[in-house]
Motif scaffolding. Sequence first.
Motif, PDB file in Angstrom:
ATOM      1  N   ARG A  81      35.862  33.130  22.574  1.00  0.00           N
ATOM      2  CA  ARG A  81      34.493  33.293  22.084  1.00  0.00           C
ATOM      3  C   ARG A  81      33.687  34.091  23.107  1.00  0.00           C
ATOM      4  N   LYS A  82      32.461  34.372  22.723  1.00  0.00           N
ATOM      5  CA  LYS A  82      31.570  35.156  23.586  1.00  0.00           C
ATOM      6  C   LYS A  82      31.363  34.402  24.906  1.00  0.00           C
ATOM      7  N   PRO A  83      31.549  35.094  26.026  1.00  0.00           N
ATOM      8  CA  PRO A  83      31.306  34.432  27.306  1.00  0.00           C
ATOM      9  C   PRO A  83      29.810  34.373  27.613  1.00  0.00           C
ATOM     10  N   ASN A  84      29.450  33.418  28.437  1.00  0.00           N
ATOM     11  CA  ASN A  84      28.079  33.318  28.913  1.00  0.00           C
ATOM     12  C   ASN A  84      27.817  34.533  29.818  1.00  0.00           C
ATOM     13  N   PRO A  85      26.824  35.357  29.493  1.00  0.00           N
ATOM     14  CA  PRO A  85      26.541  36.544  30.332  1.00  0.00           C
ATOM     15  C   PRO A  85      26.252  36.191  31.787  1.00  0.00           C
ATOM     16  N   LYS A  86      25.635  35.037  32.033  1.00  0.00           N
ATOM     17  CA  LYS A  86      25.363  34.612  33.413  1.00  0.00           C
ATOM     18  C   LYS A  86      26.665  34.340  34.158  1.00  0.00           C
ATOM     19  N   ALA A  87      27.666  33.839  33.448  1.00  0.00           N
ATOM     20  CA  ALA A  87      28.970  33.586  34.064  1.00  0.00           C
ATOM     21  C   ALA A  87      29.630  34.894  34.473  1.00  0.00           C
ATOM     22  N   LEU A  88      29.485  35.910  33.639  1.00  0.00           N
ATOM     23  CA  LEU A  88      30.101  37.207  33.953  1.00  0.00           C
ATOM     24  C   LEU A  88      29.505  37.825  35.212  1.00  0.00           C
ATOM     25  N   GLU A  89      28.253  37.506  35.508  1.00  0.00           N
ATOM     26  CA  GLU A  89      27.634  38.006  36.742  1.00  0.00           C
ATOM     27  C   GLU A  89      28.381  37.476  37.970  1.00  0.00           C
ATOM     28  N   ILE A  90      29.053  36.355  37.818  1.00  0.00           N
ATOM     29  CA  ILE A  90      29.844  35.764  38.901  1.00  0.00           C
ATOM     30  C   ILE A  90      31.312  36.174  38.779  1.00  0.00           C
ATOM     31  N   ILE A  91      31.827  36.167  37.558  1.00  0.00           N
ATOM     32  CA  ILE A  91      33.245  36.453  37.311  1.00  0.00           C
ATOM     33  C   ILE A  91      33.613  37.896  37.654  1.00  0.00           C
ATOM     34  N   ILE A  92      32.782  38.854  37.248  1.00  0.00           N
ATOM     35  CA  ILE A  92      33.127  40.262  37.469  1.00  0.00           C
ATOM     36  C   ILE A  92      33.334  40.571  38.959  1.00  0.00           C
ATOM     37  N   PRO A  93      32.397  40.203  39.850  1.00  0.00           N
ATOM     38  CA  PRO A  93      32.667  40.472  41.272  1.00  0.00           C
ATOM     39  C   PRO A  93      33.835  39.635  41.817  1.00  0.00           C
ATOM     40  N   LEU A  94      34.008  38.420  41.311  1.00  0.00           N
ATOM     41  CA  LEU A  94      35.133  37.584  41.744  1.00  0.00           C
ATOM     42  C   LEU A  94      36.455  38.264  41.374  1.00  0.00           C
ATOM     43  N   TYR A  95      36.563  38.737  40.153  1.00  0.00           N
ATOM     44  CA  TYR A  95      37.787  39.398  39.710  1.00  0.00           C
ATOM     45  C   TYR A  95      38.038  40.684  40.499  1.00  0.00           C
ATOM     46  N   ARG A  96      36.966  41.397  40.874  1.00  0.00           N
ATOM     47  CA  ARG A  96      37.131  42.601  41.704  1.00  0.00           C
ATOM     48  C   ARG A  96      37.754  42.231  43.050  1.00  0.00           C
ATOM     49  N   GLN A  97      37.241  41.139  43.635  1.00  0.00           N
ATOM     50  CA  GLN A  97      37.785  40.663  44.918  1.00  0.00           C
ATOM     51  C   GLN A  97      39.262  40.294  44.775  1.00  0.00           C
ATOM     52  N   LEU A  98      39.585  39.573  43.716  1.00  0.00           N
ATOM     53  CA  LEU A  98      40.972  39.144  43.501  1.00  0.00           C
ATOM     54  C   LEU A  98      41.885  40.347  43.297  1.00  0.00           C
ATOM     55  N   LEU A  99      41.406  41.321  42.550  1.00  0.00           N
ATOM     56  CA  LEU A  99      42.185  42.537  42.290  1.00  0.00           C
ATOM     57  C   LEU A  99      42.429  43.308  43.585  1.00  0.00           C
ATOM     58  N   GLU A 100      41.402  43.411  44.423  1.00  0.00           N
ATOM     59  CA  GLU A 100      41.558  44.098  45.708  1.00  0.00           C
ATOM     60  C   GLU A 100      42.581  43.363  46.581  1.00  0.00           C
ATOM     61  N   ALA A 101      42.510  42.034  46.582  1.00  0.00           N
ATOM     62  CA  ALA A 101      43.469  41.241  47.358  1.00  0.00           C
ATOM     63  C   ALA A 101      44.890  41.486  46.844  1.00  0.00           C
ATOM     64  N   GLU A 102      45.042  41.577  45.513  1.00  0.00           N
ATOM     65  CA  GLU A 102      46.362  41.831  44.931  1.00  0.00           C
ATOM     66  C   GLU A 102      46.885  43.208  45.311  1.00  0.00           C
ATOM     67  N   LYS A 103      45.991  44.184  45.349  1.00  0.00           N
ATOM     68  CA  LYS A 103      46.420  45.553  45.685  1.00  0.00           C
ATOM     69  C   LYS A 103      46.925  45.628  47.113  1.00  0.00           C
ATOM     70  N   SER A 104      46.303  44.881  48.020  1.00  0.00           N
ATOM     71  CA  SER A 104      46.708  44.963  49.423  1.00  0.00           C
ATOM     72  C   SER A 104      47.769  43.931  49.800  1.00  0.00           C
ATOM     73  N   GLY A 105      47.717  42.748  49.182  1.00  0.00           N
ATOM     74  CA  GLY A 105      48.648  41.693  49.609  1.00  0.00           C
ATOM     75  C   GLY A 105      49.409  41.006  48.493  1.00  0.00           C
ATOM     76  N   GLY A 106      49.348  41.563  47.285  1.00  0.00           N
ATOM     77  CA  GLY A 106      50.105  40.993  46.170  1.00  0.00           C
ATOM     78  C   GLY A 106      49.484  39.710  45.631  1.00  0.00           C
ATOM     79  N   MET A 107      50.235  39.096  44.745  1.00  0.00           N
ATOM     80  CA  MET A 107      49.787  37.880  44.067  1.00  0.00           C
ATOM     81  C   MET A 107      49.493  36.757  45.064  1.00  0.00           C
ATOM     82  N   GLU A 108      50.280  36.694  46.127  1.00  0.00           N
ATOM     83  CA  GLU A 108      50.081  35.653  47.131  1.00  0.00           C
ATOM     84  C   GLU A 108      48.692  35.743  47.758  1.00  0.00           C
ATOM     85  N   ALA A 109      48.253  36.968  48.037  1.00  0.00           N
ATOM     86  CA  ALA A 109      46.938  37.168  48.660  1.00  0.00           C
ATOM     87  C   ALA A 109      45.807  36.777  47.717  1.00  0.00           C
ATOM     88  N   SER A 110      45.913  37.152  46.451  1.00  0.00           N
ATOM     89  CA  SER A 110      44.835  36.808  45.518  1.00  0.00           C
ATOM     90  C   SER A 110      44.826  35.314  45.226  1.00  0.00           C
TER      91      SER A 110
END
Length: 167
Positions: free
Chosen positions: A113-142
């Motif tokens: 269903r539609k996500p809470n827009p306020k939640a996305l304000e937190i999720i989007i930067p969190l997912y960016r951080q996790l993705l960056e960690a994955e790019k440099s250190g793989g799944m273990e890092a994220s």
Amino acid sequence: MQNNLHERQVSADAFLVSKTDTKGKITYCNIPFAQIVGAKGNELIGKPHNIVRHPDMPRVVFKILWEYVKNKKEVFAYVKNKSFDGSFYWVFANVTASLDQNGNIIGYYSVRRKPNPKALEIIIPLYRQLLEAEKSGGMEASSKLLDNILKEKNKSYDELMNDLQRL
């Protein structure tokens, strides 16, 4: 021409439903799901569900999701998906295992269903951080980064997802 910058909005009253077999191939999807993906007719049936996976999604989120459902636990997650035309959409997904009368997993069922827009304000930067960690250190890092964030917030993954939807 693909348009990765165009965001589609899930209607507030829509439920996007799909079912897959145990290998992740789509066995059913409702009209709102097909419409947001941009599929016509039965174009999704028999296709792997990850056909809508957006490259901005950290793999660790799907690792958690699969750990839950393979253990017959329901899971909630914020997911960015892509449509056939290259646009994207965010959902708050609930995924569960479908069981036969003997308790064996016969597939998976997801209602989004539609996500809470306020939640996305937190999720989007969190997912960016996790993705960056994955790019440099793989799944273990994220995974380690997510664990540290959850410890810092003193919340389980479930608590964080559900609390964000209630913001």
